[in-house]
Design an enzyme around this catalytic site. Structure first.
Site, PDB file in Angstrom:
ATOM      1  N   ASP A 452      53.925 -33.474  -6.950  1.00  0.00           N
ATOM      2  CA  ASP A 452      54.616 -34.180  -8.033  1.00  0.00           C
ATOM      3  C   ASP A 452      53.723 -35.284  -8.615  1.00  0.00           C
ATOM      4  O   ASP A 452      52.692 -35.668  -8.018  1.00  0.00           O
ATOM      5  CB  ASP A 452      55.915 -34.784  -7.462  1.00  0.00           C
ATOM      6  CG  ASP A 452      57.009 -34.917  -8.496  1.00  0.00           C
ATOM      7  OD1 ASP A 452      56.712 -34.865  -9.701  1.00  0.00           O
ATOM      8  OD2 ASP A 452      58.178 -35.094  -8.086  1.00  0.00           O
ATOM      9  N   ASP A 516      63.243 -31.145 -14.942  1.00  0.00           N
ATOM     10  CA  ASP A 516      64.208 -31.584 -13.930  1.00  0.00           C
ATOM     11  C   ASP A 516      65.617 -31.151 -14.309  1.00  0.00           C
ATOM     12  O   ASP A 516      66.547 -31.301 -13.526  1.00  0.00           O
ATOM     13  CB  ASP A 516      64.177 -33.113 -13.801  1.00  0.00           C
ATOM     14  CG  ASP A 516      63.094 -33.566 -12.833  1.00  0.00           C
ATOM     15  OD1 ASP A 516      62.410 -32.693 -12.268  1.00  0.00           O
ATOM     16  OD2 ASP A 516      62.933 -34.789 -12.645  1.00  0.00           O
TER      17      ASP A 516
HETATM   18  C1  DGJ Z   1      60.658 -35.588  -9.784  1.00  0.00           C
HETATM   19  C2  DGJ Z   1      60.769 -34.098  -9.677  1.00  0.00           C
HETATM   20  O1  DGJ Z   1      60.672 -33.532 -10.927  1.00  0.00           O
HETATM   21  C3  DGJ Z   1      62.066 -33.750  -8.979  1.00  0.00           C
HETATM   22  O2  DGJ Z   1      62.236 -32.368  -8.935  1.00  0.00           O
HETATM   23  C4  DGJ Z   1      62.058 -34.334  -7.601  1.00  0.00           C
HETATM   24  O3  DGJ Z   1      61.058 -33.745  -6.832  1.00  0.00           O
HETATM   25  C5  DGJ Z   1      61.839 -35.832  -7.686  1.00  0.00           C
HETATM   26  N1  DGJ Z   1      60.669 -36.159  -8.452  1.00  0.00           N
HETATM   27  C6  DGJ Z   1      61.702 -36.425  -6.312  1.00  0.00           C
HETATM   28  O4  DGJ Z   1      61.385 -37.735  -6.362  1.00  0.00           O
END
Ligand code: DGJ
Length: 713
Positions: A452, A516
């Site tokens: 991430d 997300d």
């Molecule tokens: C951002 C990501 O896009 C989410 O899917 C998740 O992993 C969160 N971070 C976790 O902090």
């Protein structure tokens, strides 16, 4: 000083580019289009498209060609900008690059330009990749000994044939990536840059130009995970023929790329493909991604169904809760259990502990071993979330390496999501991060990392000055080092969803997280937008909870699950919070996904046109089989719903068509001839593509799957 004028063609299976090369002067691309017959008279072709001088032009109208410069009266953006350090200041160089040499290979053309006064060379490479994708790169070297900085060098500068008069670009935000905007290519042109140290949610590194008359489509992309500069200069005063010029390249802060000390600079790759329509363009990009971008795999490897803990448990993690979640996951057919954020250091929320990549003893007193063993005993493999480029000010790592983050000296260190960015150019920092990740992957049986990146790069500064460009190179180096040490580990590129999606990162990872936002209605826009360029198998596609945590919308499980099948399917919800019926529906769709992923993840994607803007249709054809999705998001009276017309079939072949069950609970009551749909109707490709299927697409949030199998002749 002008020398010889020659014509060179570069041919792919379906595309030809013709260059006019004038040694001692300019290089131009005078034809970009469908493959020309062998023996075409290229001089005649160039003559047919040349324009005579207009009264208001310079006496010698400039040919911006494939290396536009400000010299001689062209008023657009130059492809190269240099400044020279003099005693008191930096002064902009008036560049004058002339073509001095070229080399041609069967699928590649290399052009060398030289600025005699500055003693600088630019080399451009143009080559054909898989599926006639045209790739372009440029490099610059300073052989003149002057103290130069490079402010700009386009990877691609492409004069656009006039017929491409419609432009599609993208905008976007967190949870709303890749919103498509189409309009005529206006005289004021187009300009888009990113500043966050990554391409961003807005997709400025992807662009489409179309010929409205024929539907012919040109798709363009910059394969770079840092900032980009994309622009089209149209209606240029002074140009010899008035063609618009499209440019793409990396963007950085003034002074960062120093040609004085550096050996030189090479741009990332820009790519473009020409296709008969949007579906054909998607297929070109997908074929190229599969053949030339994604890490090679031995044979076709099925994309395992994920269960990700993020929208199931969030930060509410406990070993027993995760063990229970794993049991519930296995029961519905999950194949990979992914532990998202919150497992390390003291991270109980998003304010702390990034950088401390050690298993949190509060949650896992005996490490991750017991959970991983449990997951494996249930027949799944194990994946883990990390965010290696970041650090929380409240972390042991930060306390030990306070100077190791990007920051401006003696200034505040503004955070975003409570975190700072590590300075990966510092070998001690990169190495410390590598060692932590390496230790985890050595100790535990981890099949997959969700990598991430949740913070923009501001200030993109370190002791050496701006690092807006080089941070991305060092990110690649870290990822490459880890992959070399652990080649079996699959990587997902995530950046708060789809903030860092491009062919640069995809050449080092196996899938991306498109957004997300797991709301199925939003996904019906987001997935078609990304899949214009990226094959379904790399697009993580999860069934989220209802109500959706981001949009608050409720949606039936049948709808959520059918939509999620068109991608790399996963679940990001807690099965324990579903009803028995929802769980059974979800399990049935996971089983369908497993049955159909061989088609969805290897075939040709077709976008299905439908007169109702609330209906989204996609279809994948592969070796005589096909699966389509037709999804309705708003109400439409039952008799108004137009049939769904399929695509990509052989008109003369006969296909057995079925509607795989489970069927959408309400809409199924409006289905005529249910038994025939179960047994299968046999129809020709021509009938299916012309007349289509009258499916009940009445209720909001209704989706149907359509399965086809070609019958022997
Ligand atoms: C951002 C990501 O896009 C989410 O899917 C998740 O992993 C969160 N971070 C976790 O902090």
């Amino acid at each position: 000083m002008s020398g010889s004028r020659e014509f060179v063609r570069l041919d792919g299976a379906a595309v030809t580019l013709v260059f006019t090369l004038e040694t001692g002067d300019a290089a131009d691309c005078v034809y970009l289009g469908a493959r020309l017959p062998d023996g075409e008279d290229l001089a005649a072709l160039a003559a047919a498209t040349a324009r005579g001088r207009h009264e208001s032009q310079p006496d010698v109208p400039p040919v911006p060609g494939v290396l536009p410069e400000g010299k001689a009266g062209w008023s657009g953006t130059p492809a190269v900008c240099l400044r020279e350090r003099t005693e008191h200041a930096f002064t902009e160089c008036a560049t004058d690059f002339r073509l001095v040499a070229w080399e041609q290979y069967p699928t590649e053309l290399i052009l060398t330009f030289h600025d005699a006064l500055l003693g600088v060379d630019i080399e451009q490479s143009w080559w054909l990749g898989a599926s006639s994708m045209v790739c372009a790169e440029a490099s610059i070297t300073n052989g003149g000994g002057r103290m130069l900085v490079l402010d700009r060098l386009s990877a691609l500068a492409l004069p656009i044939p006039r017929r491409f008069s419609r432009l599609t670009s993208y905008t976007g935000r967190w949870a709303g990536e890749m919103r498509e905007h189409s309009r005529p290519l206006a005289p004021e042109g187009f300009a888009r840059t990113s500043v966050a140290g990554k391409p961003g949610f807005a997709g400025g590194n992807w662009l489409i130009l179309e010929d409205p008359a024929s539907g012919e489509t040109l798709g363009v992309h910059l394969a770079w995970s840092g900032d980009h500069d994309t622009r089209i200069d149209a209606d240029m005063v002074g140009s010899a023929d008035g063609r618009a010029i499209l440019q793409m390249g990396a963007a950085w802060d003034g002074g960062e790329v120093d040609l004085e000390h550096d050996v030189g600079y090479r741009t990332p790759t820009a790519l473009f493909a020409l296709a008969s329509d949007r579906s054909a363009l998607a297929q070109c990009f997908h074929e190229h991604a599969r053949a030339a971008v994604l890490p090679a795999r031995k044979g076709w490897v099925p994309r395992k169904v994920h269960l990700n803990s993020w929208e199931a448990l969030g930060f509410n993690l406990s070993e027993s809760g995760l063990m229970r979640l794993a049991v519930d996951a296995a029961a519905i057919g999950i194949e990979r259990f992914v532990l998202d954020d919150g497992w390390f250091g003291g991270r109980r929320d998003d304010t702390t502990s990034l950088g401390d990549w050690t298993v949190s003893p509060d949650i896992f007193p005996n490490g991750l071993g017991p959970l991983i063993d449990h997951v494996k005993s249930l027949g799944m493999d194990f994946g883990l979330w990390v965010e290696p480029e970041m650090v929380s000010p409240d972390s042991d790592f930060y306390r030990a390496h306070r100077s190791g983050c990007l920051h401006a000296a003696d200034r505040d260190r503004p955070t975003m999501r409570g975190q700072l960015v590590l300075n990966l150019l510092d070998p001690a920092i990169s190495d410390a991060v590598f060692r932590q990740l390496d230790a985890l992957l050595r100790e535990y049986d981890i099949a997959y990392l969700k990598w991430d990146h949740n913070r923009d790069l501001f200030p993109a500064k370190a002791r050496v000055g701006s690092v807006r460009n080089s941070q991305t190179k060092y990110f690649y180096a870290l990822l490459d080092r880890l992959r070399a040490a652990h080649p079996q580990v699959e990587i997902e590129s995530c950046s708060s969803g789809g903030g860092r999606i491009d062919f640069g990162v995809l050449s080092r990872s196996h899938r991306v997280w498109p957004s997300d936002n797991n709301d199925a209605i939003e996904r019906l826009r987001i997935i078609p937008a990304w899949s214009q360029f990226l094959p379904l198998e790399v697009l993580g596609s999860h069934v989220g909870p209802s109500p959706n945590p981001i949009t608050g919308r409720r949606a039936a499980m049948d709808f959520r699950a059918k939509v999620a099948m068109f991608g790399h399917m996963g679940v990001e919800a807690d099965p324990a919070r579903m009803t028995d019926k929802e769980r059974a529906t979800l399990a049935a769709h996971i089983a369908l996904y497993k049955q159909w992923r061989g088609v969805l993840h290897a075939g040709d994607l077709h976008r299905l046109a439908h007169p109702d803007p609330n209906v989204t249709g996609m279809m994948v054809t592969h070796e005589g089989k096909a699966l389509a999705l037709a999804a309705q998001t708003a109400f439409s009276p039952v008799f108004d719903a137009a049939p769904v017309r399929l695509a990509g079939l052989e008109p003369g072949a006969r296909y057995r068509v079925t509607l795989p069950e489970p069927w959408p609970p309400r809409a199924k009551h409006y289905l005529a001839n249910s038994d025939s749909w179960r047994e299968g109707l046999v129809l020709s490709g021509a009938a299916l593509m012309t007349q289509g299927l009258a499916l009940p697409l009445t209720h909001p949030e209704t989706a149907w799957l359509i399965a086809l199998e070609r019958l022997p002749q």
